[in-house]
Design a protein around this motif. Structure first.
Motif, mmCIF file in Angstrom:
data_model
loop_
_atom_site.group_PDB
_atom_site.id
_atom_site.type_symbol
_atom_site.label_atom_id
_atom_site.label_comp_id
_atom_site.label_asym_id
_atom_site.label_seq_id
_atom_site.Cartn_x
_atom_site.Cartn_y
_atom_site.Cartn_z
ATOM 1 N N LYS A 92 0.795 -1.229 0.000
ATOM 2 C CA LYS A 92 0.000 0.000 0.000
ATOM 3 C C LYS A 92 0.825 1.275 0.000
ATOM 4 C CE LYS A 92 -3.703 -2.120 2.642
ATOM 5 N NZ LYS A 92 -4.613 -2.039 3.777
ATOM 6 N N ARG A 93 2.140 1.126 0.115
ATOM 7 C CA ARG A 93 2.962 2.326 0.308
ATOM 8 C C ARG A 93 3.312 2.956 -1.052
ATOM 9 N NH1 ARG A 93 7.634 -0.525 3.440
ATOM 10 N NH2 ARG A 93 7.364 -1.729 1.520
ATOM 11 N N TYR A 96 -4.686 3.345 0.470
ATOM 12 C CA TYR A 96 -3.220 3.325 0.349
ATOM 13 C C TYR A 96 -2.583 4.188 1.434
ATOM 14 C CZ TYR A 96 -3.732 1.173 -4.263
ATOM 15 O OH TYR A 96 -4.045 0.323 -5.291
ATOM 16 N N GLN A 97 -1.263 4.041 1.549
ATOM 17 C CA GLN A 97 -0.505 4.895 2.465
ATOM 18 C C GLN A 97 0.460 5.744 1.634
ATOM 19 O OE1 GLN A 97 1.113 1.721 4.772
ATOM 20 N NE2 GLN A 97 -0.811 1.373 5.854
ATOM 21 N N THR A 117 3.009 8.720 0.630
ATOM 22 C CA THR A 117 3.970 9.669 1.196
ATOM 23 C C THR A 117 4.321 10.624 0.065
ATOM 24 O OG1 THR A 117 4.890 8.070 2.750
ATOM 25 C CG2 THR A 117 6.311 9.933 2.148
ATOM 26 N N SER A 133 11.444 2.383 1.529
ATOM 27 C CA SER A 133 10.290 1.759 2.179
ATOM 28 C C SER A 133 9.007 2.141 1.453
ATOM 29 C CB SER A 133 10.220 2.144 3.657
ATOM 30 O OG SER A 133 10.329 3.538 3.808
ATOM 31 N N THR A 134 8.993 1.869 0.157
ATOM 32 C CA THR A 134 7.759 2.095 -0.601
ATOM 33 C C THR A 134 7.540 0.935 -1.562
ATOM 34 O OG1 THR A 134 6.479 3.733 -1.847
ATOM 35 C CG2 THR A 134 8.767 3.407 -2.543
#
Lengths: 237, 237
Positions: free
Chosen positions: A51-52, A78-79, A81, A117-118
């Motif tokens: 989800k990142r 989703y998350q 950034t 971290s995606t």
């Protein structure tokens, strides 16, 4: 059969005509563009596959499309950034940022760390009005996009590509080939060199406008705001 | 379990807060509201069951939502016809009309005749700011809506219903019960008396805003901008 393409000059003219004679506001057009981008992400990166989503936004309208997409992605679950290193003074751009802040969507100033971290990346750095030089801090960002194994969806253009002439022959974008591209309203000439999955979005073009600019209205399905038009360069479709 | 409801006063306050502190423009909110309405039509009236959609628009924001919905319906492949008897001086409203004219979406000034050749109706005449008297030419339109066998989707409120107290006890809307209702952002108290299919739309509410106004964020699926919350009055959900 290749979809017909829209030059950088005509893309700017079409946008201008949509907003003058066509009576659209930039808020409406950007909302629909960003919604299309978010739907392409949904198709490329199903929620259960990670989800990142890291959304890299430039200072112009391409970045604004990215900000709208990030908001919709949040609502889908989703998350996102957001990496948005340039403080645009544009009033709409600032409002789109505020809308994300209210949703507690995190902003990062360290693109390379965020990249670790995606699950997916949206490249909304430069769009059809890009030409010439990639300015700081974007050369390093584009190098990182070129090198990463994380899939990238480029909005309207892989950032640093020339709209008419495709991939740069040197500089940070040399060899940058995103996994996917979403062309907004219509493909730009650079799609001739593009080798990934290709979507078209922006379901608001009238037949008259399409004819005037020598474009095709792609065949959208159901409620979709995007359509995948082929997995190879548009020339070979 | 019933979804919590939003009074007319709080609906106005929430809209105002979205536009001031929340940094949304009316163009954005109306685009997303109208998109939700168009998606509810798509669920209620699949394209292969009849494409003719008559959209009745009042002079305010409810009518604006209807105009946006008509545009999206056109792009989905429906054949919308718009009844919009009041010439609003509002600039956005005029632009939304122009966008439909450019798509060659027909406008009608004869609601009862248009009703004879449509498959579905959208009632976007009055929304949450309605109270008091139904003014000309709408009493006859609401009577026609009450009498027709063609299914009606009401936007935010069946027109002529009191937002807090539900169906009118007399006048043109007495006995008017549309087949479906789409509540934008959140259901209004009138849903207690509503007996048709009920959708919620407007997928842009943050958790913080929902909490502040004592609302639930409904569970949307996938990319949907609407969710069906039950086939009976909200009280019984």
């Amino acid at each position: 059969m290749a979809l017909r393409t829209l030059s950088a000059k005509n893309a700017a003219a079409l946008d201008q005509e949509l907003m003058s004679a066509g009576a659209f506001s930039i808020d409406q057009l950007m909302e629909l563009a960003g919604l299309s981008v978010s739907q392409a992400v949904f198709k490329l990166q199903p929620l259960n596959k990670g989800k990142r989503i890291l959304v890299a936004c430039g200072p112009g309208n391409n970045g604004g499309d990215g900000l709208v997409a990030a908001r919709h992605l949040h609502h889908y679950g989703y998350q996102p950034t957001v990496y948005c290193p340039k403080q645009s003074k544009n009033e709409l751009y600032q409002r789109l940022r505020k809308q994300l802040e209210d949703l507690k969507v995190p902003f990062t100033s360290d693109f390379r760390t965020a990249l670790q971290s995606t699950d997916h990346i949206v490249d909304a750095i430069f769009g059809f009005s890009f030409s010439g030089e990639v300015r700081e801090p974007f050369p390093g960002v584009i190098e990182a996009l070129r090198e990463t194994k994380v899939p990238v969806l480029a909005v309207d253009a892989p950032s640093s590509w020339n709209i008419e002439e495709g991939p740069p022959k040197d500089g940070p974008g040399k060899g940058f080939m995103p996994e996917a591209l979403i062309s907004l309203t219509a493909p730009k000439p650079l799609v001739k060199w593009f080798e990934g999955r290709h979507f078209v979005g922006g379901r608001f073009l009238s037949k008259e406008m399409a004819e005037k600019y020598g474009l095709d209205v792609p065949k959208y399905e159901g409620l979709d705001q995007v359509v995948e038009v082929g997995v190879e360069g548009a020339e070979k479709l």
